[in-house]
Design an enzyme around this catalytic site. Structure first.
Site, PDB file in Angstrom:
ATOM      1  N   ARG A   1       0.852  -1.201   0.000  1.00 43.27           N
ATOM      2  CA  ARG A   1       0.000   0.000   0.000  1.00 43.27           C
ATOM      3  C   ARG A   1       0.880   1.239   0.000  1.00 43.27           C
ATOM      4  O   ARG A   1       0.639   2.210  -0.705  1.00 43.27           O
ATOM      5  CB  ARG A   1      -0.963   0.014   1.192  1.00 43.27           C
TER       6      ARG A   1
ATOM      7  N   TYR B   1     -17.561  16.592 -14.816  1.00 50.55           N
ATOM      8  CA  TYR B   1     -17.890  15.159 -14.826  1.00 50.55           C
ATOM      9  C   TYR B   1     -18.901  14.874 -13.707  1.00 50.55           C
ATOM     10  O   TYR B   1     -18.715  15.329 -12.563  1.00 50.55           O
ATOM     11  CB  TYR B   1     -16.605  14.352 -14.617  1.00 50.55           C
TER      12      TYR B   1
ATOM     13  N   ASP C   1      -8.816  18.557 -14.465  1.00 48.54           N
ATOM     14  CA  ASP C   1      -9.104  17.178 -14.874  1.00 48.54           C
ATOM     15  C   ASP C   1      -8.747  17.083 -16.354  1.00 48.54           C
ATOM     16  O   ASP C   1      -9.439  17.640 -17.209  1.00 48.54           O
ATOM     17  CB  ASP C   1     -10.588  16.880 -14.616  1.00 48.54           C
TER      18      ASP C   1
ATOM     19  N   LYS D   1      -9.552   5.940 -19.060  1.00 49.33           N
ATOM     20  CA  LYS D   1      -9.927   6.428 -20.386  1.00 49.33           C
ATOM     21  C   LYS D   1      -8.736   6.356 -21.350  1.00 49.33           C
ATOM     22  O   LYS D   1      -8.250   5.273 -21.616  1.00 49.33           O
ATOM     23  CB  LYS D   1     -10.526   7.832 -20.247  1.00 49.33           C
TER      24      LYS D   1
END
Ligand SMILES: *Cc1c(COP(=O)(O)O)cnc(C)c1O
Length: 386
Positions: A56, A109, A181, A206
């Site tokens: 992690r 978004y 973004d 994406k």
């Protein structure tokens, strides 16, 4: 740490293939291995060999992706997450505190809007949606408590353009951070940090992943102190991506440049075709000289991208029919993969915005133009619009 490939001084495609991705020193493997081990042997208590102790906190496959993304966005620190929204949540809860305020694009978004309005609002973080194309409206929305100006350009699905350099000036004048973004443009077409942004956000799901087979997110900053704060949160909050997911995105970005060139070229052909169709009342694409954001897009982007939206003269029913008749354009949400997709934002991706200021026109269709042969894409649109 772990790999010197920051790629400075080399071209974009060279960085995409080599930054953070030196052949594995242990085996000579040309591709970065998928390091599945959750824990790493220590040479004596606290003596870390390669800087790794627990996956992690740090994982070599993730490090390679993070270094590659930092090199592509021209920032010093890249950090990756389980999804774009996990990246957004980590960022907002790092740089904001309860009582703070965020100004965001009116057509941001939907998931970003939902995170602020349904989740972070309960934590005491306030937000105001504005039209980022109207700088006076942005200045009027800013308050003393405004900590973040959240920009998305081009926007989804209306493909509006915001002026990153101007918004950086407004944000910094107000003592706020400009977050961009950059999912729709990808770093190949637009590098917000070089235009004054403080943090770049990606849904690597994406264009960066590019093959519709991995969900992920990223943050990149050029500010080392801010990079350290976000890195602390990445470990403390734990919304990390797994090693195989990191590897898939790393594999995707090697071809980002050639894919984006083809997405842009195919989108230009699709736009030209749609403009000639009598069934289409409007084509929304920043590459069109008549688009309100065209000049800004031409200045801050090196290409206009693969996303195209259009409106049907005959209204919502016609828009739904086109989506259902298309064959090569697959009816599906998401975007940015090699395959072409079609969707109806009003009923699909933006259904939750109905009745809000973020509502989209009912006659709107959104295309994610893929990298198939342009002639086949045009033939499919022709039959779908007939
Ligand atoms: C998909 C998307 C996100 C959210 O990313 P996930 O990986 O789905 O969590 C954020 N911003 C934009 C512009 C997106 O398209």
């Amino acid at each position: 740490m772990n790999g010197s490939g920051n790629g400075s001084g080399t071209g974009f495609n060279t960085r995409a293939i080599h930054a953070g991705q030196e052949p594995d020193p242990a085996t000579g493997a040309v591709n970065v291995p998928v390091h599945l081990s959750t824990t790493f042997k220590q040479d004596g208590v606290g003596g870390l060999r390669g800087g790794y102790e627990y996956s992690r906190s740090g994982n070599p496959t993730r490090t390679a992706l993070q270094e590659a993304l930092a090199a592509l966005e021209e920032g010093g620190t890249g950090l990756t997450f389980a999804s774009g929204l996990a990246a957004e949540d980590t960022l907002l809860r790092t740089v904001c505190a309860p009582g703070d305020h965020v100004v965001l694009a009116g057509d941001a978004y939907g998931g970003t809007f939902r995170l602020l309005s349904r989740v972070l609002s309960r934590w005491g973080l306030e937000h105001t949606p504005v039209d980022l194309g109207d700088l006076d409206a942005v200045r009027a929305a800013v308050r003393p408590a405004t900590r973040v100006l959240w920009c998305e350009t081009p926007t989804n699905p209306l493909l509006n353009i915001a002026d990153i350099a101007e918004l950086a000036t407004v944000a910094h004048g107000a003592g706020a951070l400009l977050v961009v973004d950059n999912t729709f443009a990808s770093p190949y077409l637009q590098r917000p940090l070089t235009l004054g942004a403080d943090v770049v956000v990606h849904s690597t799901t994406k264009y960066l992943g590019g093959h519709s087979d991995v969900v992920g997110g990223a943050l990149v900053t050029a500010d080392p102190a801010l990079g350290d704060e976000i890195a602390f949160s990445q470990n403390a909050m734990g919304a990390v991506n797994g090693p195989f997911d990191a590897w898939l995105v790393l594999r995707g970005i090697k071809t980002l440049g050639v894919r984006m060139d083809r997405h842009c070229a195919n989108a230009a052909r699709v736009v030209e075709f749609l403009q000639r169709s009598p069934a289409v009342s409007a084509v929304l694409y920043p590459g069109l000289p008549g688009h309100p954001g065209h000049e800004i897009a031409a200045r801050q982007m090196s290409g206009f991208g693969g996303m195209v939206s259009f409106r049907l003269a005959a209204g919502e029913e016609a828009a739904l029919k086109v989506c259902e008749r298309a064959r090569l354009f697959t009816l599906a949400e998401s975007l940015g993969g090699v395959e072409s997709l079609i969707e109806h934002p009003g009923r699909m991706t933006h259904a939750s915005a109905a009745g809000s200021p973020l509502e989209v026109p009912a006659d709107l269709v959104r295309l994610s133009v893929g990298i198939e042969d342009a002639e086949d894409l045009l033939a499919d649109l022709e039959q779908a619009l007939a």
